[in-house]
Design a protein around this motif. Sequence first.
Motif, PDB file in Angstrom:
ATOM      1  N   ALA A   1      43.346 -30.506  42.396  1.00  0.00           N
ATOM      2  CA  ALA A   1      42.767 -29.991  43.634  1.00  0.00           C
ATOM      3  C   ALA A   1      43.021 -28.488  43.765  1.00  0.00           C
ATOM      4  N   ALA A   2      44.245 -28.068  43.479  1.00  0.00           N
ATOM      5  CA  ALA A   2      44.578 -26.645  43.563  1.00  0.00           C
ATOM      6  C   ALA A   2      43.791 -25.847  42.534  1.00  0.00           C
ATOM      7  N   MET A   3      43.782 -26.339  41.308  1.00  0.00           N
ATOM      8  CA  MET A   3      43.097 -25.627  40.235  1.00  0.00           C
ATOM      9  C   MET A   3      41.621 -25.421  40.564  1.00  0.00           C
ATOM     10  N   TRP A   4      40.925 -26.479  40.945  1.00  0.00           N
ATOM     11  CA  TRP A   4      39.489 -26.359  41.194  1.00  0.00           C
ATOM     12  C   TRP A   4      39.184 -25.577  42.465  1.00  0.00           C
ATOM     13  N   SER A   5      40.026 -25.711  43.472  1.00  0.00           N
ATOM     14  CA  SER A   5      39.837 -24.915  44.692  1.00  0.00           C
ATOM     15  C   SER A   5      39.951 -23.434  44.375  1.00  0.00           C
ATOM     16  N   MET A   6      40.969 -23.082  43.614  1.00  0.00           N
ATOM     17  CA  MET A   6      41.200 -21.680  43.285  1.00  0.00           C
ATOM     18  C   MET A   6      40.114 -21.137  42.360  1.00  0.00           C
ATOM     19  N   ILE A   7      39.717 -21.921  41.382  1.00  0.00           N
ATOM     20  CA  ILE A   7      38.673 -21.465  40.461  1.00  0.00           C
ATOM     21  C   ILE A   7      37.355 -21.266  41.200  1.00  0.00           C
ATOM     22  N   VAL A   8      36.949 -22.264  41.963  1.00  0.00           N
ATOM     23  CA  VAL A   8      35.643 -22.198  42.635  1.00  0.00           C
ATOM     24  C   VAL A   8      35.620 -21.111  43.704  1.00  0.00           C
ATOM     25  N   LEU A   9      36.611 -21.104  44.599  1.00  0.00           N
ATOM     26  CA  LEU A   9      36.615 -20.109  45.669  1.00  0.00           C
ATOM     27  C   LEU A   9      36.813 -18.698  45.118  1.00  0.00           C
ATOM     28  N   GLY A  10      37.694 -18.555  44.138  1.00  0.00           N
ATOM     29  CA  GLY A  10      37.893 -17.241  43.516  1.00  0.00           C
ATOM     30  C   GLY A  10      36.625 -16.734  42.845  1.00  0.00           C
ATOM     31  N   ALA A  11      35.963 -17.611  42.112  1.00  0.00           N
ATOM     32  CA  ALA A  11      34.715 -17.207  41.441  1.00  0.00           C
ATOM     33  C   ALA A  11      33.643 -16.833  42.462  1.00  0.00           C
ATOM     34  N   LEU A  12      33.544 -17.589  43.552  1.00  0.00           N
ATOM     35  CA  LEU A  12      32.537 -17.277  44.573  1.00  0.00           C
ATOM     36  C   LEU A  12      32.817 -15.936  45.258  1.00  0.00           C
ATOM     37  N   VAL A  13      34.088 -15.637  45.503  1.00  0.00           N
ATOM     38  CA  VAL A  13      34.433 -14.333  46.087  1.00  0.00           C
ATOM     39  C   VAL A  13      34.066 -13.216  45.111  1.00  0.00           C
ATOM     40  N   ALA A  14      34.391 -13.390  43.840  1.00  0.00           N
ATOM     41  CA  ALA A  14      34.052 -12.376  42.837  1.00  0.00           C
ATOM     42  C   ALA A  14      32.542 -12.184  42.729  1.00  0.00           C
ATOM     43  N   VAL A  15      31.789 -13.278  42.745  1.00  0.00           N
ATOM     44  CA  VAL A  15      30.324 -13.187  42.669  1.00  0.00           C
ATOM     45  C   VAL A  15      29.762 -12.503  43.914  1.00  0.00           C
ATOM     46  N   ALA A  16      30.322 -12.805  45.084  1.00  0.00           N
ATOM     47  CA  ALA A  16      29.864 -12.142  46.309  1.00  0.00           C
ATOM     48  C   ALA A  16      30.121 -10.641  46.230  1.00  0.00           C
ATOM     49  N   GLY A  17      31.275 -10.250  45.707  1.00  0.00           N
ATOM     50  CA  GLY A  17      31.569  -8.829  45.533  1.00  0.00           C
ATOM     51  C   GLY A  17      30.605  -8.166  44.572  1.00  0.00           C
ATOM     52  N   LEU A  18      30.333  -8.826  43.456  1.00  0.00           N
ATOM     53  CA  LEU A  18      29.374  -8.285  42.479  1.00  0.00           C
ATOM     54  C   LEU A  18      27.973  -8.198  43.064  1.00  0.00           C
ATOM     55  N   ALA A  19      27.566  -9.223  43.792  1.00  0.00           N
ATOM     56  CA  ALA A  19      26.226  -9.228  44.376  1.00  0.00           C
ATOM     57  C   ALA A  19      26.076  -8.106  45.399  1.00  0.00           C
ATOM     58  N   HIS A  20      27.094  -7.898  46.213  1.00  0.00           N
ATOM     59  CA  HIS A  20      27.028  -6.830  47.218  1.00  0.00           C
ATOM     60  C   HIS A  20      27.069  -5.458  46.545  1.00  0.00           C
TER      61      HIS A  20
ATOM     62  N   MET B   1      25.702  -4.771  43.737  1.00  0.00           N
ATOM     63  CA  MET B   1      24.390  -4.530  43.139  1.00  0.00           C
ATOM     64  C   MET B   1      23.303  -4.280  44.181  1.00  0.00           C
ATOM     65  N   SER B   2      23.505  -4.783  45.403  1.00  0.00           N
ATOM     66  CA  SER B   2      22.476  -4.607  46.415  1.00  0.00           C
ATOM     67  C   SER B   2      23.082  -4.606  47.801  1.00  0.00           C
ATOM     68  N   ALA B   3      23.008  -3.460  48.447  1.00  0.00           N
ATOM     69  CA  ALA B   3      23.481  -3.374  49.826  1.00  0.00           C
ATOM     70  C   ALA B   3      22.457  -3.980  50.776  1.00  0.00           C
ATOM     71  N   GLU B   4      21.363  -4.466  50.240  1.00  0.00           N
ATOM     72  CA  GLU B   4      20.300  -5.062  51.054  1.00  0.00           C
ATOM     73  C   GLU B   4      20.607  -6.505  51.439  1.00  0.00           C
ATOM     74  N   MET B   5      21.830  -6.937  51.208  1.00  0.00           N
ATOM     75  CA  MET B   5      22.235  -8.295  51.565  1.00  0.00           C
ATOM     76  C   MET B   5      23.366  -8.223  52.591  1.00  0.00           C
ATOM     77  N   PRO B   6      23.026  -7.939  53.859  1.00  0.00           N
ATOM     78  CA  PRO B   6      24.078  -7.757  54.857  1.00  0.00           C
ATOM     79  C   PRO B   6      24.870  -9.018  55.163  1.00  0.00           C
ATOM     80  N   ALA B   7      24.393 -10.172  54.751  1.00  0.00           N
ATOM     81  CA  ALA B   7      25.129 -11.416  55.016  1.00  0.00           C
ATOM     82  C   ALA B   7      26.282 -11.620  54.034  1.00  0.00           C
ATOM     83  N   LEU B   8      26.310 -10.885  52.937  1.00  0.00           N
ATOM     84  CA  LEU B   8      27.353 -11.108  51.936  1.00  0.00           C
ATOM     85  C   LEU B   8      28.769 -10.847  52.454  1.00  0.00           C
ATOM     86  N   PRO B   9      29.020  -9.772  53.204  1.00  0.00           N
ATOM     87  CA  PRO B   9      30.387  -9.631  53.735  1.00  0.00           C
ATOM     88  C   PRO B   9      30.774 -10.793  54.656  1.00  0.00           C
TER      89      PRO B   9
END
Length: 123
Positions: free
Chosen positions: A32-51, A53-61
Amino acid sequence: MKAAMARWQDWAAVVIGVVVALSPLWMDTNDAAMWSMIVLGALVAVAGLAHMMSAEMPALPWAMGVLGVLMFLSPWVMGFADMAGAAWTSWIGGVLTVLTAMAAMPEGSRLHIGHGGGLVTHH
């Protein structure tokens, strides 16, 4: 895109996400810890990368802030609060993600003023 690449908040989100996602490699976790950390960490990193690349996504923060709250709550929700390393990594990563998202919000709002939002500024 050069201005977007310079935002420290985006870089911080990527670093926080990658550290949290990879942390099960060097600390004791259960599934549970491993998958929670992997999934949530990866999603935060992807959100940072997406923002980044494009400031046109104000919902990302906002999404990043929600992910930070979920990361913070995950040790209790997923049952690994008794695993000190994994729990503290999630708690600290969650708080840092929320703070980073909050810091990104005013900049995002400033970038979108006057772009269909109906906001008028007087100088």
